[in-house]
Design a protein around this motif. Structure first.
Motif, short mmCIF file in Angstrom:
data_model
loop_
_atom_site.label_atom_id
_atom_site.label_comp_id
_atom_site.label_asym_id
_atom_site.label_seq_id
_atom_site.Cartn_x
_atom_site.Cartn_y
_atom_site.Cartn_z
N VAL A 63 0.84 -1.21 0.00
CA VAL A 63 0.00 0.00 0.00
C VAL A 63 0.87 1.25 0.00
CG1 VAL A 63 -1.70 1.32 1.32
CG2 VAL A 63 -1.98 -1.15 1.03
N ARG A 64 1.97 1.23 0.74
CA ARG A 64 2.88 2.39 0.72
C ARG A 64 3.38 2.66 -0.69
NH1 ARG A 64 5.51 0.14 5.58
NH2 ARG A 64 4.80 1.32 7.40
N GLU A 89 -0.45 1.65 12.57
CA GLU A 89 0.58 1.43 11.56
C GLU A 89 -0.04 1.21 10.18
OE1 GLU A 89 4.66 -1.21 11.04
OE2 GLU A 89 2.98 -2.07 12.14
N GLY A 90 -1.12 0.44 10.13
CA GLY A 90 -1.79 0.19 8.86
C GLY A 90 -2.40 1.44 8.27
N LEU A 91 -3.04 2.27 9.10
CA LEU A 91 -3.64 3.51 8.62
C LEU A 91 -2.57 4.50 8.19
CD1 LEU A 91 -6.42 3.85 11.33
CD2 LEU A 91 -6.76 3.27 8.93
N ASN A 92 -1.47 4.57 8.93
CA ASN A 92 -0.38 5.48 8.57
C ASN A 92 0.32 5.04 7.28
OD1 ASN A 92 -0.77 7.21 10.72
ND2 ASN A 92 0.72 6.21 12.04
N ALA A 93 0.24 3.76 6.96
CA ALA A 93 0.84 3.28 5.71
C ALA A 93 0.00 3.65 4.49
CB ALA A 93 1.02 1.76 5.77
N GLY A 94 -1.20 4.17 4.72
CA GLY A 94 -2.06 4.57 3.61
C GLY A 94 -3.34 3.76 3.51
N ILE A 138 -1.64 11.29 1.52
CA ILE A 138 -0.89 10.11 1.10
C ILE A 138 0.04 9.64 2.22
CG2 ILE A 138 0.76 9.19 -0.57
CD1 ILE A 138 -1.98 9.74 -1.71
N ARG A 139 0.82 10.56 2.76
CA ARG A 139 1.79 10.20 3.81
C ARG A 139 1.16 10.21 5.19
NH1 ARG A 139 4.40 13.15 -0.06
NH2 ARG A 139 6.26 12.19 -0.97
#
Length: 223
Positions: A63-64, A89-94, A138-139
């Protein structure tokens, strides 16, 4: 909808694929991260369902990579990792949503439908701003000037909602529906408490306050 499922467990993958097709969707299945990334990059999908633990390329990296390439297709993570840090972590990865295994197919279907209803981002909407405040979709980063600000996922979603409607008042009901997906008022102070926490992070440390309370109406950001 056309949905891409990236899941290496054969039983889980086939279960999801069968359920989606029975609902009338077009569903494709990839069993490793490398093939899933190629499929997501070369074909148009409405939603991605991505297992976090994949061979060849893990779901977070997949996803990143898509987000770095400006691919904004909504992505729902499936995982056995249910801790709050794993979700963040999953949400921050996008990722756009997160469902912990084992799960009911009805909930998966409802979450996919909710993601598909969200308006698609245009490239120009990747960064939302007001004054010196910037929110990078995005980030998943927020900053004021040179200062980076850490927000929890719900705080991030609340700020995004206010910035998307900059200059317009957002009522409590509108925020409950947009951020908490609630079509009713739970008679709690959840909106007020999150606004207060958001202000403490993006307003109080700085000279200019951006979040305004419109008495008897709601909240807005003007800049």
């Amino acid at each position: 909808m056309r949905i891409l499922v990236i899941e290496d467990d054969r039983t889980t993958g086939d279960y999801i694929l069968q359920g989606l097709r029975q609902e009338g969707h077009t569903a494709d299945l990839c069993r490793n991260g490398r093939d899933g990334l190629i499929a997501a990059q070369t074909s148009d999908f409405d939603v991605l369902v991505v297992d976090r633990m994949l061979p060849d390329l893990d779901g977070l990296s997949l996803v990143r990579t898509l987000r770095a390439a400006k691919n904004l297709t909504p992505a729902l993570f499936l995982t056995a990792l249910g801790g709050i840090d794993d979700r963040i972590e999953g949400l921050n990865a996008g990722g756009d949503d997160y469902l912990v295994k084992p799960f009911a197919f009805g909930e998966l279907s409802a979450r996919i439908n909710a993601l598909a209803r969200r308006p698609q981002l245009r490239e120009a909407e990747v960064v939302l701003s007001a004054g010196d405040l910037r929110l990078d979709l995005i980030r998943r980063r927020v900053s004021r000037g040179e200062v980076e600000i850490d927000l929890l996922p719900r705080e991030f979603a609340l700020l995004e909602c206010l910035l998307r409607r900059k200059g317009r008042v957002q009522t409590r009901t509108m925020l409950l529906e947009a951020v908490w997906d609630l079509g009713f008022d739970p008679q709690t102070n959840v909106v007020e408490s999150h606004i207060s926490r958001l202000r403490a992070k993006i307003d109080k440390p700085f000279a200019t306050e951006l979040i305004q309370t419109v008495r008897g109406a709601g909240y807005r950001i003007d800049a």
